[in-house]
Design a protein around this motif. Structure first.
Motif, mmCIF file in Angstrom:
data_model
loop_
_atom_site.group_PDB
_atom_site.id
_atom_site.type_symbol
_atom_site.label_atom_id
_atom_site.label_comp_id
_atom_site.label_asym_id
_atom_site.label_seq_id
_atom_site.Cartn_x
_atom_site.Cartn_y
_atom_site.Cartn_z
ATOM 1 N N UNK A 236 11.862 46.790 -2.349
ATOM 2 C CA UNK A 236 10.707 45.925 -2.102
ATOM 3 C C UNK A 236 10.989 44.499 -2.520
ATOM 4 N N UNK A 237 11.734 44.322 -3.619
ATOM 5 C CA UNK A 237 12.085 42.964 -4.043
ATOM 6 C C UNK A 237 12.971 42.283 -2.997
ATOM 7 N N UNK A 238 13.951 43.043 -2.461
ATOM 8 C CA UNK A 238 14.799 42.464 -1.414
ATOM 9 C C UNK A 238 13.993 42.142 -0.168
ATOM 10 N N UNK A 244 9.978 35.992 2.123
ATOM 11 C CA UNK A 244 9.771 34.606 1.678
ATOM 12 C C UNK A 244 10.664 33.642 2.456
ATOM 13 N N UNK A 245 11.898 34.063 2.685
ATOM 14 C CA UNK A 245 12.800 33.187 3.443
ATOM 15 C C UNK A 245 12.328 33.027 4.882
ATOM 16 N N UNK A 246 11.848 34.127 5.481
ATOM 17 C CA UNK A 246 11.343 34.040 6.849
ATOM 18 C C UNK A 246 10.097 33.162 6.923
ATOM 19 N N UNK A 249 11.180 29.633 6.631
ATOM 20 C CA UNK A 249 11.746 29.193 7.903
ATOM 21 C C UNK A 249 10.644 28.956 8.931
ATOM 22 N N UNK A 250 9.634 29.821 8.928
ATOM 23 C CA UNK A 250 8.509 29.640 9.852
ATOM 24 C C UNK A 250 7.758 28.346 9.555
ATOM 25 N N UNK A 251 7.560 28.062 8.283
ATOM 26 C CA UNK A 251 6.877 26.814 7.929
ATOM 27 C C UNK A 251 7.706 25.601 8.327
ATOM 28 N N UNK A 252 9.022 25.698 8.162
ATOM 29 C CA UNK A 252 9.884 24.591 8.611
ATOM 30 C C UNK A 252 9.780 24.400 10.119
ATOM 31 N N UNK A 253 9.745 25.513 10.865
ATOM 32 C CA UNK A 253 9.608 25.409 12.314
ATOM 33 C C UNK A 253 8.252 24.806 12.689
ATOM 34 N N UNK A 358 1.425 28.428 -9.206
ATOM 35 C CA UNK A 358 2.715 28.056 -8.591
ATOM 36 C C UNK A 358 2.529 27.623 -7.147
ATOM 37 N N UNK A 359 3.410 26.716 -6.692
ATOM 38 C CA UNK A 359 3.284 26.155 -5.340
ATOM 39 C C UNK A 359 3.385 27.245 -4.276
ATOM 40 N N UNK A 360 4.250 28.251 -4.499
ATOM 41 C CA UNK A 360 4.416 29.299 -3.493
ATOM 42 C C UNK A 360 3.134 30.098 -3.317
ATOM 43 N N UNK A 361 2.459 30.440 -4.435
ATOM 44 C CA UNK A 361 1.208 31.205 -4.335
ATOM 45 C C UNK A 361 0.130 30.372 -3.657
#
Length: 461
Positions: A236-238, A244-246, A249-253, A358-361
């Protein structure tokens, strides 16, 4: 909650032990009855041998002493020593006639045996069997001694012995069952910890771990459980890291797409509006008939620019890290209230201090609320949408309720809900989407503030 079995394991094992114990008692009772029957037959055989020997001595004495022989056989001297309740002594002559017979009476038993037991006992044994021994003097058979016991007396004695075993069984069996049940309950007490751990795993709490157990079998289950929980936690951590990376990447797109739309389409629409204004100025002088077409082009370009601004706002919202989560969500709700023109009323409430999140949350919570409001307004047709964000302890709880169509397929299985689930999973949280208590839809999201060390379940004493 796990489905409970129809029969408790402790009760089932206790019943099996009780059945085995009852079978053992039955076998012991049968052994004692058989042994008592053999002893009874051996006793009457011994009495027959003693009486026969006594009569042989009597006959020998009569032959050596002068006098009449009419007192043979005389069972009185020996009967006084061998007679017991229910015993019968008889002398059968060589011709088969019964020459003498003595029978002792038997008192009535205090507790007569049941008829069922008497019939059962007589069907298995022969309580009235006679023991016969010949009386021989100088090779001539004078007759035989016949010894027997009243069948009712033998049956009563057997019932007396069996009754004592039955009383012992009635006392020992419940006590044994109680002790076995208590021992099994103590031995199986760790299974409650195992059930609790499985329930936590089923609730997606992969931090559950089992303590060491004394029993080897339970220790093997504990090792397998902890290994499984650790493997699932790592997987689950992986997965969360990949999610999170996807999402990043979606936010960058989205940001890239927003820049492209702003730079290309925004400038093109601005140019169209400028050309429409210039064409209108020219038409006002040379061809007034084209004024309406120029105004239409300008209005269309203006509407497209408004639509583009909304799309750019959804693709690239205000910087949550700079404005803060509270201000960003209040702006989001205010924007929806403005765009809905009173058709849908959006409200939001906060309970807790969200400045240090945190910024991510914060970013993911903003996206979740944004997608939920879009589903409620566009897909569910809601007229009231309420958002409540609460921080309690080490968790953040998000609740969004609306009065729209709860069974709408697009809102339940669409890409928006999938995106929300991915963001919640990336934050190791929990999410549910169900029918609200008063109709409509109810979205619930719980997100932990920080990862903690895997707790170990307390060992039950």
């Amino acid at each position: 909650m796990w489905n409970r079995p129809r029969f408790d394991l402790k009760v089932r094992l206790t019943l099996r032990v009780a059945a085995i114990t009852a079978a053992c008692f039955a076998a012991i009772s049968a052994y004692f009855l058989i042994a008592a029957d053999r002893d009874a037959h051996a006793r009457i055989d011994g009495i027959a041998a003693i009486v026969a020997k006594s009569l042989e001595l009597q006959q020998g004495k009569i032959q050596w002493l002068p006098g009449p022989r009419s007192d043979f056989p005389n069972l009185d001297p020996v009967a006084a020593y061998v007679m017991t309740p229910g015993l019968c002594l008889a002398f059968r002559g060589a011709s088969g006639e019964m020459l003498q017979r003595f029978c002792s009476g038997a008192p009535a038993p205090a507790s007569p045996p049941p008829q069922a037991f008497a019939a059962f006992y007589r069907s298995l044994f022969d309580p009235g069997r006679e023991a016969a021994r010949p009386v021989t003097v100088r090779g001539a058979k004078l007759g035989e001694i016949v010894v027997s016991v009243d069948p009712a007396v033998r049956t009563a004695e057997a019932w007396h012995d069996a009754g004592r075993l039955t009383i012992a069984l009635a006392i020992a069996l419940p006590l044994l069952c109680l002790l076995v049940y208590a021992a099994l309950a103590r031995a199986l007490r760790p299974t409650r910890l195992i059930c609790t751990g499985l329930e936590r795993i089923a609730a997606n709490d992969l931090t559950a771990r089992l303590p060491p157990f004394d029993l080897a079998e339970l220790s093997a289950i504990r090792d397998g459980f902890n290994h499984l929980a650790e493997s699932l936690d790592n997987a689950l951590a992986e997965r969360s890291e990949l999610t999170r990376k996807l999402i990043a990447l979606q936010d960058d797109e989205r940001r890239h797409l927003a820049r492209e739309l702003h730079d290309e389409f925004g400038q093109s629409l601005a140019a169209i509006r400028a050309l429409a204004s210039s064409a209108r100025h020219t038409a006002a002088q040379d061809c007034p008939a084209l004024l309406s077409e120029c105004d239409g082009i300008a209005r269309t370009a203006t509407g497209m620019m408004e639509t583009l601004r909304g799309a750019l706002f959804r693709l690239r919202p205000p910087d949550v890290e700079e404005l803060g989560l509270v201000a960003s969500l209040e702006g989001l709700v205010a924007g929806w209230n403005g765009r809905s023109r009173g058709e849908t009323r959006f409200t939001i409430q906060f309970d807790g201090a969200f400045e240090t999140l945190p910024a991510a949350i914060s970013a993911n919570l903003y996206r979740i609320v944004q997608e939920a409001l879009t589903n409620a307004a566009k897909h569910a047709g809601a007229t009231k949408v309420g958002v409540q964000l609460t921080m309690a302890g080490e968790e953040i709880a998000l609740a969004i309720d609306d009065d729209g169509r709860p069974g709408d397929a697009s809102s339940k299985s669409g890409m928006g809900l999938l995106g929300m689930r991915e963001r919640v999973a990336a934050l190791r949280g929990r999410m549910s989407f169900d029918v609200g208590p008063n109709g409509g839809s109810a979205l619930r999201v719980v997100i932990p503030l920080a990862a903690t060390e895997p707790p170990v379940l307390e060992h039950a004493a």
